[in-house]
Design a protein around this motif. Structure first.
Motif, PDB file in Angstrom:
ATOM      1  N   TYR A 191       0.839  -1.205   0.000  1.00  0.00           N
ATOM      2  CA  TYR A 191       0.000   0.000   0.000  1.00  0.00           C
ATOM      3  C   TYR A 191       0.872   1.254   0.000  1.00  0.00           C
ATOM      4  CZ  TYR A 191      -3.382   3.474   1.640  1.00  0.00           C
ATOM      5  OH  TYR A 191      -4.159   4.609   1.782  1.00  0.00           O
ATOM      6  N   TYR A 230     -11.718   9.155 -13.531  1.00  0.00           N
ATOM      7  CA  TYR A 230     -11.059   7.920 -13.101  1.00  0.00           C
ATOM      8  C   TYR A 230      -9.889   8.217 -12.163  1.00  0.00           C
ATOM      9  CZ  TYR A 230     -13.682   5.287 -16.644  1.00  0.00           C
ATOM     10  OH  TYR A 230     -14.676   4.709 -17.388  1.00  0.00           O
ATOM     11  N   LEU A 233     -11.204   9.248  -8.766  1.00  0.00           N
ATOM     12  CA  LEU A 233     -11.726   8.102  -8.010  1.00  0.00           C
ATOM     13  C   LEU A 233     -10.603   7.264  -7.423  1.00  0.00           C
ATOM     14  CD1 LEU A 233     -14.692   6.915 -10.284  1.00  0.00           C
ATOM     15  CD2 LEU A 233     -14.841   7.981  -8.025  1.00  0.00           C
ATOM     16  N   VAL A 234      -9.601   6.968  -8.251  1.00  0.00           N
ATOM     17  CA  VAL A 234      -8.461   6.181  -7.769  1.00  0.00           C
ATOM     18  C   VAL A 234      -7.738   6.937  -6.653  1.00  0.00           C
ATOM     19  CG1 VAL A 234      -6.235   5.168  -8.376  1.00  0.00           C
ATOM     20  CG2 VAL A 234      -8.177   4.980  -9.954  1.00  0.00           C
ATOM     21  N   ILE A 236      -8.983   9.181  -4.533  1.00  0.00           N
ATOM     22  CA  ILE A 236      -9.788   9.167  -3.304  1.00  0.00           C
ATOM     23  C   ILE A 236      -9.722   7.808  -2.623  1.00  0.00           C
ATOM     24  CG2 ILE A 236     -12.152   9.307  -2.406  1.00  0.00           C
ATOM     25  CD1 ILE A 236     -12.691  11.429  -4.584  1.00  0.00           C
ATOM     26  N   ILE A 237      -9.862   6.747  -3.422  1.00  0.00           N
ATOM     27  CA  ILE A 237      -9.805   5.393  -2.859  1.00  0.00           C
ATOM     28  C   ILE A 237      -8.433   5.120  -2.236  1.00  0.00           C
ATOM     29  CG2 ILE A 237      -9.849   2.944  -3.456  1.00  0.00           C
ATOM     30  CD1 ILE A 237     -11.933   3.643  -5.615  1.00  0.00           C
ATOM     31  N   THR A 238      -7.396   5.666  -2.858  1.00  0.00           N
ATOM     32  CA  THR A 238      -6.044   5.468  -2.330  1.00  0.00           C
ATOM     33  C   THR A 238      -5.829   6.230  -1.032  1.00  0.00           C
ATOM     34  OG1 THR A 238      -5.191   5.189  -4.583  1.00  0.00           O
ATOM     35  CG2 THR A 238      -3.588   5.698  -2.862  1.00  0.00           C
ATOM     36  N   LEU A 240      -8.159   7.379   1.246  1.00  0.00           N
ATOM     37  CA  LEU A 240      -9.044   7.100   2.389  1.00  0.00           C
ATOM     38  C   LEU A 240      -8.418   6.188   3.448  1.00  0.00           C
ATOM     39  CD1 LEU A 240     -12.590   6.801   0.742  1.00  0.00           C
ATOM     40  CD2 LEU A 240     -11.701   8.624   2.212  1.00  0.00           C
ATOM     41  N   PRO A 241      -7.825   5.041   3.083  1.00  0.00           N
ATOM     42  CA  PRO A 241      -7.203   4.217   4.131  1.00  0.00           C
ATOM     43  C   PRO A 241      -6.089   4.936   4.883  1.00  0.00           C
ATOM     44  CG  PRO A 241      -7.458   2.961   2.102  1.00  0.00           C
ATOM     45  CD  PRO A 241      -7.754   4.384   1.762  1.00  0.00           C
ATOM     46  N   TYR A 244      -7.575   7.091   7.562  1.00  0.00           N
ATOM     47  CA  TYR A 244      -8.008   6.270   8.702  1.00  0.00           C
ATOM     48  C   TYR A 244      -6.802   5.828   9.535  1.00  0.00           C
ATOM     49  CZ  TYR A 244      -9.723   2.219  11.286  1.00  0.00           C
ATOM     50  OH  TYR A 244     -10.026   1.326  12.272  1.00  0.00           O
TER      51      TYR A 244
END
Length: 488
Positions: A191, A230, A233-234, A236-238, A240-241, A244
């Protein structure tokens, strides 16, 4: 206002000293070659990084970062996207994928063969990327592509970016995860590597578009909008974790800070010392083991009520294990003795040789015992490696050195105390075997007792321990060194 705007544009204009389009293309493409020098250097960098991670050597890892050629492949993908050359992007991506798989596989073999299996701090540091790693990748990627595209290539930018964004160490950490069958290491490291790759590539695309690099083909506005969606989106998804994980890190830091404050303030007693402490945030349990004068119920109630003063500890349950031991001396007292003796020596007007001799004598007096006190942490690890093999019900233990002063006022360790955390009771014969076995390993008298893990039973303690609700008071008088286990 217009004047200020003009000054800012002139100051931050990336086109004023940029290299020619042809030179930029040659520089980026040469950095992504997968043969000859680059391939040899990549293999060497991989072994250097693996050894550095294995030996916990920051300097060696930095060396691997500096010579790793992985940055070139990422820049190639960014250049292909910026110029709308999808064939070039696919080719660059395949080369980077080969490098990644090769590095992970070979580092896996290295860690499988390495005799050092324990994870170092450097390995652990690459398993929990946060939002700050995203920012480092963005800023590092911007600095890298700006330095690469200058007319006079900036020599100190690329090495700095290579150190900041660390591409090779995460891949080697992923190899360690495979070798040790650890998803945490493999997933966390990959990651981190993906974060660095994605945002370095994105930064390169943005800068190259600002510099108006020549596109290989024209694309419609509809396709361009779709590509932007695209990418968003990628991204944001990358991210977010990592947000957290950053929240978890901040929360853990706050909890540990309040836990340390709670222990230092609430267990500050002259005749009672904390020998071990642990915090189980998942189950909301605080475990503290103390040695010395027994704390009365009023004091224990006051300690329990003080948990409400700590926002991160509020609602947790305190499990206090007490062992009555008089005449002892704690590790902190040993430190104070050393410091006070040194201070006293400094007040006396001695010449250099006499002062050195005096301090040396004090060091010889106190250091052997001080070293034995400090040995408790490593001793616990050694015992826990072997004890569960013979007694699987033992899940954890607290270990403490109990000491005092001999006739010559030297600090000596009188015995070791083992408090075994079990999920089923141990009988007297088992305890005696454990004491005999531990005494042989430590070379010192050992007293062992057990208590059931919290949640299994509130008042289940070993035969040489007492519990206010289950053992008559006279038993306590017969056994002055009895241990008490309370769930407060």
């Amino acid at each position: 206002m217009n004047q200020l705007r003009k000054i800012l544009i002139d100051t931050f204009n990336l086109n004023t000293d940029c290299a020619s389009q042809e030179e930029i293309a040659d520089r980026i493409k040469s950095g992504g070659q997968l043969r000859g020098t680059n391939m040899c250097i990549m293999i060497l960098a991989m072994f250097i990084a693996s050894i550095g991670l294995n030996m916990n050597s920051t300097a060696v890892i930095i060396g691997a970062m500096l010579i790793s050629p992985l940055m070139g492949g990422i820049m190639n993908i960014g250049y292909g996207i910026a110029t709308y050359d999808m064939a070039y992007v696919r080719h660059a991506f395949m080369k980077l994928a080969f490098q990644v798989v090769f590095c992970v596989m070979v580092s896996t073999v290295y860690f499988m063969l390495s005799p050092i299996t324990a994870p170092s701090n450097e390995l652990l540091a690459r398993t929990s990327p946060t939002i700050w790693d995203v920012l480092i990748a963005v800023f590092g990627g911007l600095a890298g592509i700006i330095g690469t595209t200058r007319e006079e290539k900036v020599s100190n930018v690329i090495p700095g970016v290579a150190i900041a964004t660390a591409l090779m160490p995460p891949l080697c950490t992923a190899g360690y995860g495979i070798a040790r069958h650890s998803w945490k290491f493999f997933g966390g490291a990959m990651y981190l590597f993906f974060i660095n790759c994605f945002f370095i590539c994105l930064s390169a695309v943005v800068v190259l578009k600002i510099m108006h690099v020549h596109a290989k083909q024209e694309i419609s506005g509809k396709v361009l909008r779709k590509q932007k969606i695209y990418v968003m989106l990628v991204g944001i998804i990358t991210v977010l974790p990592s947000v957290y994980l950053a929240y978890q890190m901040i929360n853990t830091s706050a909890v540990n800070s309040q836990f340390s404050s709670f222990i230092s303030k609430q267990f500050d007693f002259d005749e009672t010392q904390v020998v071990s402490k642990s915090l189980d945030t998942q189950n909301g349990i605080i475990r503290v083991a103390v040695v010395g004068k027994r704390l009365d119920s009023a004091t224990r109630d006051a300690i329990e009520q003080s948990l409400a003063d700590y926002s991160q500890l509020k609602g947790m349950k305190l499990y206090l294990t007490q062992t009555e031991f008089t005449g002892g001396i704690s590790k902190e007292e040993v430190e104070n003795l050393i410091n006070s003796e040194i201070a006293a020596g400094e007040e006396i007007q001695l010449d250099y040789e006499e002062k050195t001799k005096a301090l040396s004598e004090k060091t010889e007096l106190y250091w052997p015992a001080y070293a034995q006190f400090s040995f408790s942490a490593s001793l616990k690890e050694q015992l826990m490696d072997e004890l569960p093999l013979f007694y699987p019900q033992i899940k954890d233990l607290d270990c403490a050195a109990l000491g005092g002063l001999d006739e010559e006022k030297k600090v000596v360790v009188e015995k070791y105390l083992l408090i075994l955390q079990t999920d089923t009771p141990l009988d007297k014969a088992q305890l005696e075997k454990i004491e005999e076995w531990a005494s042989r390993i430590i070379g010192q008298e050992v007293t062992a007792s057990w208590r059931l893990l919290p949640g299994i039973s509130e008042n289940s303690v070993s035969a040489n321990s007492i519990s206010e609700n289950s053992v008559p008071e006279e038993n306590s008088a017969e056994n002055p060194d009895a241990e008490e286990a309370d769930g407060i």
